[in-house]
Each structure stands twice: as C-alpha cells, then as structure tokens.
Design an enzyme around this catalytic site. Structure first.
Site, PDB file in Angstrom:
ATOM      1  N   SER A   1     105.984   2.488 -16.877  1.00 51.35           N
ATOM      2  CA  SER A   1     106.041   1.717 -18.216  1.00 51.35           C
ATOM      3  C   SER A   1     104.653   1.003 -18.279  1.00 51.35           C
ATOM      4  O   SER A   1     104.449  -0.188 -19.299  1.00 51.35           O
ATOM      5  CB  SER A   1     107.008   1.103 -18.451  1.00 51.35           C
ATOM      6  OG  SER A   1     107.457   0.255 -17.026  1.00 51.35           O
TER       7      SER A   1
ATOM      8  N   LYS B   1     100.294  -7.303 -16.824  1.00 47.92           N
ATOM      9  CA  LYS B   1     101.533  -6.466 -17.516  1.00 47.92           C
ATOM     10  C   LYS B   1     101.967  -7.517 -18.566  1.00 47.92           C
ATOM     11  O   LYS B   1     102.151  -8.951 -17.725  1.00 47.92           O
ATOM     12  CB  LYS B   1     102.038  -5.792 -16.331  1.00 47.92           C
ATOM     13  CG  LYS B   1     103.228  -4.612 -17.415  1.00 47.92           C
ATOM     14  CD  LYS B   1     104.357  -3.843 -16.554  1.00 47.92           C
ATOM     15  CE  LYS B   1     105.148  -2.994 -17.136  1.00 47.92           C
ATOM     16  NZ  LYS B   1     105.797  -1.683 -16.546  1.00 47.92           N
TER      17      LYS B   1
ATOM     18  N   SER C   1     107.997   3.332 -12.860  1.00 45.90           N
ATOM     19  CA  SER C   1     106.787   1.840 -13.534  1.00 45.90           C
ATOM     20  C   SER C   1     105.906   2.014 -13.352  1.00 45.90           C
ATOM     21  O   SER C   1     104.450   1.528 -14.602  1.00 45.90           O
ATOM     22  CB  SER C   1     107.185   0.628 -14.486  1.00 45.90           C
ATOM     23  OG  SER C   1     108.473   1.507 -15.136  1.00 45.90           O
TER      24      SER C   1
END
Lengths: 507, 517
Positions: B164, B69, B188
């Site tokens: 997210s 990420k 997330s």
C-alpha cells in the site's frame, strides 16, 4: 449451597394482604426489617405466612477503586477531581490515531500493594486485553483491562459486624476475593435531554482503576456494607486509593440473587449507581426483598442491570443496558505481558528502578486496619468493638492515643469518653475529628481533673459541654467559673450540709 | 552523494528543495502525493542552509528532501490515510520517526498516497485516486510493452505501483525525494518497492517506533524505508532505530547505527532458498531471475542451500484472521466524536456513529471490520483468532529452525509478476488481490523478521523486478551488507523519465547510473 458466612435465611417480612404498592414501590420500612442475617444460624420466623420456604440471598460485589496516582494508567495526563471539563486529556486519552499506551509504574505498585493486603497471589505475569463496546465516554471504542490473566487472584478480606445493632458483640466474617485487575476508567457523559444532546468530559478517561471482585459470600446489605467499609479503610491505609465514594473514587456494583437452600443459585441482577455505603446496604436489601416478592408472586427474575434510585430507595431497570453484550475480547497488542519479580526471580544486574519487586513492596506495607485494631486492644486493654469504632472514624484512633499519652487516666476509662462523649458530639454536629473544637490536649486536661478527683463525673460532662463552645477556656477555668470543684475539705462539707439542714428547718 | 554535494556547497538545500517541488508538480499525473507542504519544506530547507553555511550540519540527512506516507502523523500537516474519515484532519503531533528525521534536518516535502488505511496491495483504493507507477512513462516500458491495438490510448496502459505504500515508492522512483517512509504490515513497503524499482526495507518488529503511525495491525506493522540504494536505507535506518518510551513494543537495547562494509568475500555466507516461495502464479521470468541470483551467490563462493518453510502456505489465511481482527479493533475509535469526519445524522449517538462510519470508510475497510468482528465474537474466538495465533507461532518457528541450521539470509522473489496494468488489476477485488500479492512478503511480518527488496532487473515488458532478502531478527547489518553486495552485482538500470531528464541531472546521479539494461 448456602452462602458462606451467612447462616441465616430470609422469610417474608410482612403479613398477607399487604403487597408492595404500584409501579413505584415504597421504600422498605425500617421497622419491618426481615433481616435474619445472624451468625447463630436458623431462620428467623417472620410474619403470619409461616409455611413459606426460607430464602437464601446471595450477594457478590464488583468494586472499582480509582488508583491514587499523579498520572493516568497509560498516559501522562494528570489525575484530578473536578477540574474544568476536558482539561486533563492527553492525545492518547482522546484516542487520537497513532497514539500508544505506556504503563504507569505507580499504578502497578498500587495494585500489588492492594493484592498483598488482601492475601492474594500476585501473578508474576499478567496480560492486558481490549474490551470492545461503543459508547460516547469511551473514545477508543474499547477499554484496556485484564480479562485473561489479572494481576492478583485468590485473596480474602475479613470484616467485622455488630450483631443485633449493639456494640456489644462483634463477629468476624470473611469474603473471598476472586481477583484484582488493572483497567482504564471511562470518561463521563452527561445527558442533556432538553437539548437532545450528550456532553462528554474525558478528564476521567484513562484514569487507573483496580477492579476488586468479591465472591458471592455475603448475604445481606449489612455484610456488603461492612465488607466495602473494610476495603475502603485498607485502601486508604495503603494509600493505593483515596476511596472516597462521594468523589467517585470507589464505585460498587452489587450482584444479587436469591434461592432456596439446597437448590442452585437463582438468576442474578446487577445493581449499579450506588453512591455511598449506606445506600449500598439499602440497595442490596431492597433488591433481595424485591426478588423474593417477585418469585413468591410466581414471577421470574431477569438477568438485568438495575440502578439504585436513592430518592425512592428502590432499584429500577437501567434503560441503556439491554441484553447481553459480546465484548469481543482481544489481547492488547501494544502492551507486552506485565512481568513482576520477587527476591528469588530478580535478575542480578537489574536496575531496581526498572522493575517491580513484590517482596520489596511486601516488606514496606503499612499495618493494616485489622493489625492496628489488635495492637490497640493489646496495648490499651480496650474491647475489640472499641478499637473497631476507633478505626472507623478518620483520625479518631490517633486522637485517642494522644489523649492517653497526656493523661493519667487509665486507657480503659478514656475510651468511654472518646467513643461516647466526644464521638457523639462530633456526629451530632457532622464534624470530623480534625474539625473538633475539643483537642486531645483539652480532653486530656479534663480527664486529669476527673482522675485526680477534683471534679465529679457529672461535673466533667458539664465542663465538656462548655468546652464544645470552643471559646478557648481551659477545663480548669471552666471549673472555677462554674464552681464545679469537688469539695475535699471535711469541715467545709459539714458546714454546707448544716446550712442546708438549717434552711430546711426554717421553711 | 547528494549529502556530500550539500556539504561541499555544490548545491544548496533550498535549490534541492525547489527542484524536488518543481519535479513533483511536473509529475503530478503520477498522483503520488496527497499533500505537498511547500511552505514548511522551504523553511526547513532555509534553516538547513544556514547550518551548512556555518559548517554545522546536523548529520548526513540535513537538507535532504524526504516524503512520508500519509498514515504517519505530521504536526500541522493534514494526515488523511487516504480516507474520508480523516479528510482535513490536521495532526497535533509528529510521529516519532517523523520527528527523528526532522531533528536530523531532513526536509519534509509532503505526504504520499496509499490504499485507504493501508489496506491493499495496489495503492489503488484510496479516496484520492490510484497512484501511477513512474515506470509506466519510462522509455524502457514504452519501448518494450506491446500495445494491444494502435488506436489504444497510451494513457490507459499505465501500471500500478503495488501497495500500500505506492505513493512513497513512486516518489522515490521518480526522483521527487531522496528517501520516503512507508509502512509494512504484509509487504506494503517491499511490494511497491519491487514494482517501482527501488529499495524497500522492512525492519525487525520492535526496532523502530510505531508511535504516530496510524495502525493497521499493531502486532505486525513497522515503519518502512524506501530509497534508491541500500546505503541510503542504512543511513535512514540509523537515524530511526532505537527504543522509544512512547512505544512499549520497541526493544530496550541500545541501537548503534552502522556503516555498511563493502563486502568482497561471500564465501562465509549461507544463503537459503525456501522452496515454498516457488508459489503458484510466480511468473517464469521471475523464477528465472531468482535462479540466476542464486547462481550469482554460488559462483561467488557462498553456500546456497534449499530450505523449507512448510507453513508458508497458511500465512495468508492466518493473516486474514489476525489482520481483520486487529482492524476491527483499531477502527473502533473512528466515531466522529473527537476528530475526523462526523456525519450530519444526529438522531441518536448510535445512528451518528453508524452514519459516520458508513460515510467515512470505503468498502475495503468496512469489509475487514465486519470480518474482524465476526472472528472476535465469543463463540468464534477460539476457532479463529486463537487458532490463527497458533499457526502464526508455527510460521515463526519455521524461520527459527532454518536460521538455526546455519543459514544467514534467505533469498526469495518479492512479487509474483511485474506490475500489472491498472485496468487488469482492478478486475479483481481488493481482498483477492491482497491474498494473491502478499504471499511472498507476508510471512516476514508474521515472524517479525527484517526483509528488504533489492531491484534486480527489468522484465520483458521493461518493468522493474526485485528480489527479497529475509534476515535474522535484529540482524539488519548483516542483511543490508548482503543486499548491498547483491545490488552492486546486478547494477539495476536507472529509470529514463522525460520529466527527470529536464531537471538538473547531476544532482540525481548515482554511481551505477551508467549501466542500462
């Protein structure tokens, strides 16, 4: 409530009609010092304005001492004075995203040592917080400090003052230490107004500081200076900070206010940017006087921050700090509570390397200046003022003891030579004890001659003057050269006297 | 399996890497990746190949393509957090977790897309655009979703990944990598895992180092692990967990990597069903699935009990205060001075700061900073921040009580519904969506507990639905063992994507791929 430790009160120091001139006030004339800080108490009568109510000045100090350590408080970058700009900056110091603080053990030990030396209670659990404000020299937008629970609290510092500017009488005062907290130093910013830019050097950002907060128990510049001097000596003895003000390792902010006896404390101002102990005394005294002036003229004191202008000898409002800041304190989430142990609470199988044991540190504290002074007095029979002066100069106590070891002269007599003759020479030529051209060996040699009555006292002074030239001659050589020997032989003396008398008769 | 294939030489690391890179290119429309580190990935693959030739692979992860990420620092590779503030920022160091993976020989394919600074529950609010859920293009979804009208553009019907860590979830789901790192602050990692049909593990706070993870909420963030099966998650966990001297919030105890046993007997297990997780808005479908799962355990002999976590409903509001406060603090360093975007405005330092931050942050970030600063004001601190901390303690205690009463693992839904279509999702703002979607996942972050999403079944619309297991602090082994058993029982179907079919399927086969929904 009158300030503790200061029984004196202030009065206006000058006569009516002589107000402080214009916008840039003249430096406070030394001769007209209205300092009435005396331990005997009572207000000192001042000028002709005899019926003004006395003022009680109140001075508190916030002192930031840079911790003497190899690396910074939360990162591994080096601590070094005057290195090339931005050469000692780790990722964490530059606040690169994703970096985390890691507590430096040595810094904690330094704070514990200092807390113990100042008679504080060491908090076995202390916490770290973030103090937020935006400034170019604060890369993270916050400083990590200890606002809620600092590492040490409720201590005291005793210091000595000479009364009446003479070395004859010393008085001991105490100031309460509110707390000691660990925190990060900020970087340095230099404002280049010609090019409308600010240059930021982050070498200092993240260096460990101990903030020592002294309660407003002091009443004048002299007390503040003496307290700071004693703290400086303590820190240097412990080795927790080198405390050299000129290198920014010891920074003092003074909180000053005045009030009438029996009334509540007045509004205080904070005076920053004080670069030496001498300037500290000046700045505090100036600010006290300024406030008294202002209030007696019907004005008010603003709760502001002022800078000390050493050239003009006065305090001026600082342009950067306006109004009250809300620092939005928040616990530092990346650092667990700091837990310290003592002999009782230390878990059985805990590796001594992994924890800090307060008692262990306590056992290994060196003799503090006050203890050293007492020992000197006891051992050598000198006066407290003498031992105070010995410790006040770096290396002087050691020098004295070396002389005493190497001479037959009584220590009580040696002290005069060291403090009056040697020290004044050093001061005149701005030399440190280390730089003295006269070693303890040479001085001892000289004093031996005096002790054995081979030379007179006057002659000895002459020899010393010669020794200062540092030409490598021994005292004995100088005595022979300048024919300064005391004559012991009765007959020889008679002969000389007779010769003198004869000469007189002939004229 | 692919690890075994590498070892046996059936496929080489470079082949694997190239296939993944090629697949990434053909699934570009998913927008799962922000940066693709093609050159360095191939070099790493080559190095791995050398090691395999010598018969000296570094471990199970040697040669395995992974994605990270974009809020993890990766040395020499752009790290943006999907924000203008860090556009073009080349990090000078690797996050500890990234370094550990590289040290094991993993091949870093690229950085995945997210909500800006990890603030969001849809992966729709980053400056590089939203991430599309691969399942939007699956045969399962296309066959089962009813288009509103015939003339409707199929393109506009795509669904979100959740967030997210949407990019990472999409990357794993679409087979472009074998494992991905996400982060989990309020759900997330688990939320997008549920929507994308992959395993999403949130480890216990303090187990895995956060050094190098650009923080959202320091006291709740953890690196998250996304994989296609529970065993893989255990392997990755094994390589990441353990004390890091650079992160003072990691535990000191030695961590021993474990292999998951194949549990056959669940009769000694006690599964807790917290009634408060029957939250408003929970779809009937998911409720039924949850119930079915509970029955599954019961019928296998486990003890299944209803429990209560009474303070669950306060967690969102509590999270809002604590999260925004930490955000306001953590974002204070972005002033354009040392790194990142710096505005052209140069009248004064203050104006430069203000302009830089206005230009660099999106509305979501700025909104949270504003709220956070409000809560941290001296006059508000006690009323909000301290109170929220106390509520947090209550929430954590709820779990302690339940686990103390003999429950081993909790079983809850992960999301309220299956993935929403993008055009529906954006009808409400980020804050509202976050408040809605975090409700089932947030409390585990409050309490620092480990939790995992296991893909369970497809919804009526043909989209994945997952269920969540929450375990005791540092009891990942037990948690994953139960999760693995459950995974085996439900046999979640494999995604049927055109693009994936075109590539060599053998490599991507899983044991359970035979079962379709």
């Amino acid at each position: 409530m009158a300030a503790r430790g200061c029984a004196g009160a202030w009065r206006r120091g000058w006569q009516r009609g002589r107000a402080l001139p214009g916008p840039a006030p003249a430096p406070f004339p030394r001769g007209q010092r209205a300092v009435a800080c005396n331990a005997r108490g009572g207000a000192v009568p001042a000028g002709e304005s005899g019926d003004l109510a006395p003022w009680v000045p109140v001075v508190g100090l916030e002192i930031h001492a840079q911790i003497s350590s190899n690396s910074k408080l939360f990162s591994g970058s080096q601590v070094q004075f005057a290195a090339p700009p931005n050469s000692l900056v780790s990722f964490f110091d530059a606040s690169l995203p994703g970096t985390l603080p890691v507590l430096n053990r040595r810094c904690v030990e330094a704070a514990v040592m200092t807390g113990l030396a100042l008679n504080c209670s060491i908090n076995k659990k202390s916490l770290f917080d973030r103090k937020h404000y935006f400034y170019a020299d604060l890369p993270a937008g916050y400083q990590i400090t200890q606002q809620r629970v600092p590492i040490a609290v409720n201590g005291s510092l005793s210091y000595s003052l000479c009364i009446d500017n003479k070395m004859s009488q010393m008085v001991t005062k105490t100031v309460r230490i509110k707390q000691i907290q660990l925190e990060q130093d900020s970087g340095k910013s230099l404002h280049d107004d010609t090019r409308s830019q600010t240059l930021v050097d982050l070498n200092r950002a993240g260096v460990g500081l101990m903030e020592v907060v002294m309660e407003p128990d002091m009443c004048c510049g002299e007390e503040a200076a003496a307290a700071v001097r004693e703290l400086q000596l303590i820190l240097q003895t412990l080795g927790s900070s080198q405390a050299v003000m000129a290198e920014g390792q010891l920074r003092v902010d003074a909180n000053v206010s005045v009030h009438h006896p029996g009334e509540p404390y007045g509004v205080r101002t904070e005076v920053k940017n004080i670069n030496s102990i001498r300037f500290l005394a000046k700045a505090v005294d100036y600010e006290i006087q300024r406030q008294i002036e202002e209030l007696e003229n019907g004005g008010t004191i603003l709760n502001e921050t002022r800078a000390f202008d050493s050239k003009l000898g006065c305090t001026v409002p600082m342009r950067d700090k306006e109004g009250k800041q809300d620092y939005r304190f928040m616990p530092e989430p990346n650092l667990p509570p700091l837990i310290l142990y003592d002999a009782k609470s230390l878990p059985a199988n805990m590796n001594h390397q992994q924890v800090i044991n307060i008692d262990w540190i306590h056992e290994r504290l060196p003799d503090l200046p006050s203890v050293k002074r007492e020992k000197l007095v006891e051992q050598y029979g000198i006066l407290p003022e003498h031992s105070f002066a010995l410790l006040n100069e770096d290396g002087l106590a050691e020098f004295y003891e070396n002389v005493v070891k190497q001479t037959q002269m009584k220590p009580k007599r040696v002290i005069g030579w060291v403090l009056n003759d040697l020290l004044s020479y050093l001061k005149q030529h701005s030399l440190t004890v280390k730089e003295s051209p006269v070693s303890s060996f040479l001085l001892a040699d000289l004093l031996n001659l005096l002790e054995k009555k081979e030379i007179s006292s006057t002659a000895a002074k002459q020899v010393l003057a010669e020794l200062w030239k540092g030409e490598g001659k021994t005292p004995l050589e100088i005595v022979k050269e300048q024919k300064l020997q005391l004559l012991q032989d009765q007959e020889e003396l008679e002969q000389i006297c007779q010769a003198v008398i004869d000469r007189q008769e002939n004229e | 399996q692919v690890s075994a294939a590498l070892k046996e030489g059936r496929v080489t690391p470079t082949e694997l890497c190239q296939q993944c890179l090629s697949l990434i290119k053909s699934t570009k429309f998913l927008n799962a990746y922000i940066t693709i580190a093609e050159e360095t990935a191939l070099k790493q693959a080559e190095a791995s190949e050398e090691r395999y030739k010598r018969g000296q692979p570094l471990g199970v992860l040697d040669g395995i393509p992974i994605a990270v990420k974009d809020n993890f620092n990766t040395a020499g590779i752009e790290t943006t957090c999907a924000s203008n503030m860090l556009r073009g920022y080349i990090s000078p160091y690797n996050a500890t977790v990234v370094q550990k993976l590289l040290d094991q020989g993993a091949v870093l394919l690229g950085k995945t897309n997210l909500d800006e600074f990890a603030m969001g529950s849809g992966s729709t609010d980053g400056v590089f655009g939203p991430v599309r859920n691969p399942w939007s293009y699956s045969r399962q979804y296309k066959e089962n979703s009813v288009p509103k009208s015939h003339s409707e553009d199929k393109e506009s019907n795509w669904v979100i990944t959740g967030g997210s860590s949407g990019g990472s979830a999409a990357a794993v789901s679409s087979f472009t990598c074998f494992a991905a790192l996400g982060s989990d602050t309020g759900g997330s990692t688990r939320n997008p895992a549920a929507h994308c049909g992959v395993v999403g593990l949130k480890p216990t706070y303090g187990l895995i180092s956060r050094h190098g993870l650009i923080p959202l909420v320091n006291s709740m963030d953890v690196p998250g692990i996304l994989t296609r099966c529970v065993d893989d998650a255990a392997v990755v966990l094994g390589s990441l967990a353990g004390h890091d001297p650079k992160d003072s919030t990691t535990i000191q105890d030695n961590f021993k990597p474990f292999e998951l046993p194949n549990l056959t007997d669940v009769s000694k297990l006690s599964i807790g069903i917290p009634k408060e997780y029957h939250a408003p808005g929970l779809s009937g479908e998911i409720l039924a699935l949850w119930s079915k799962a509970a029955d599954l355990f019961r019928n296998a002999g486990a003890k299944v009990v209803e429990v209560s976590l009474p303070h669950t409903r306060y967690s969102i509001v509590c999270y809002h205060v604590l999260c925004t406060a930490e955000v306001a603090s953590n974002m204070a360093r972005f002033d354009g001075l040392e790194y990142g975007h710096r505005s052209e405005m140069n009248e004064s330092t203050e104006s430069m700061y203000a302009a830089t931050r206005r230009e660099g942050f999106n509305d979501v970030v700025r909104g949270r900073i504003l709220s956070g600063n409000y809560f941290l004001l001296k006059q508000n601190y006690e009323k909000y921040f301290v109170k929220a901390q106390k509520v947090r303690r209550l929430i954590a205690n709820d779990f302690v009580k339940v686990f103390r009463s003999g429950v081993d693992v909790l079983l809850t839904p992960t999301t309220l519904t299956d993935a929403a279509p993008y055009r529906e999702f954006i009808k409400e703002d980020n804050r509202t969506r976050s408040a809605q979607n975090d409700i089932l996942t947030q409390a585990a972050n409050m309490a620092g507990l480990p939790a995992i999403n296991v893909p369970t079944a497809l919804s009526e619309r043909g989209l994945p639905v997952g269920l969540q297991f929450i375990g005791r602090s540092f009891q990942e082994q037990q948690l994953l063992t139960v999760a693995k058993w459950f995974e085996k029982q439900v046999r979640f179907p494999m995604i049927q994507l055109e693009e994936v079919k075109k590539h060599d399927r053998d490599v991507f086969q899983h044991e359970k791929s035979a079962s379709f929904s």
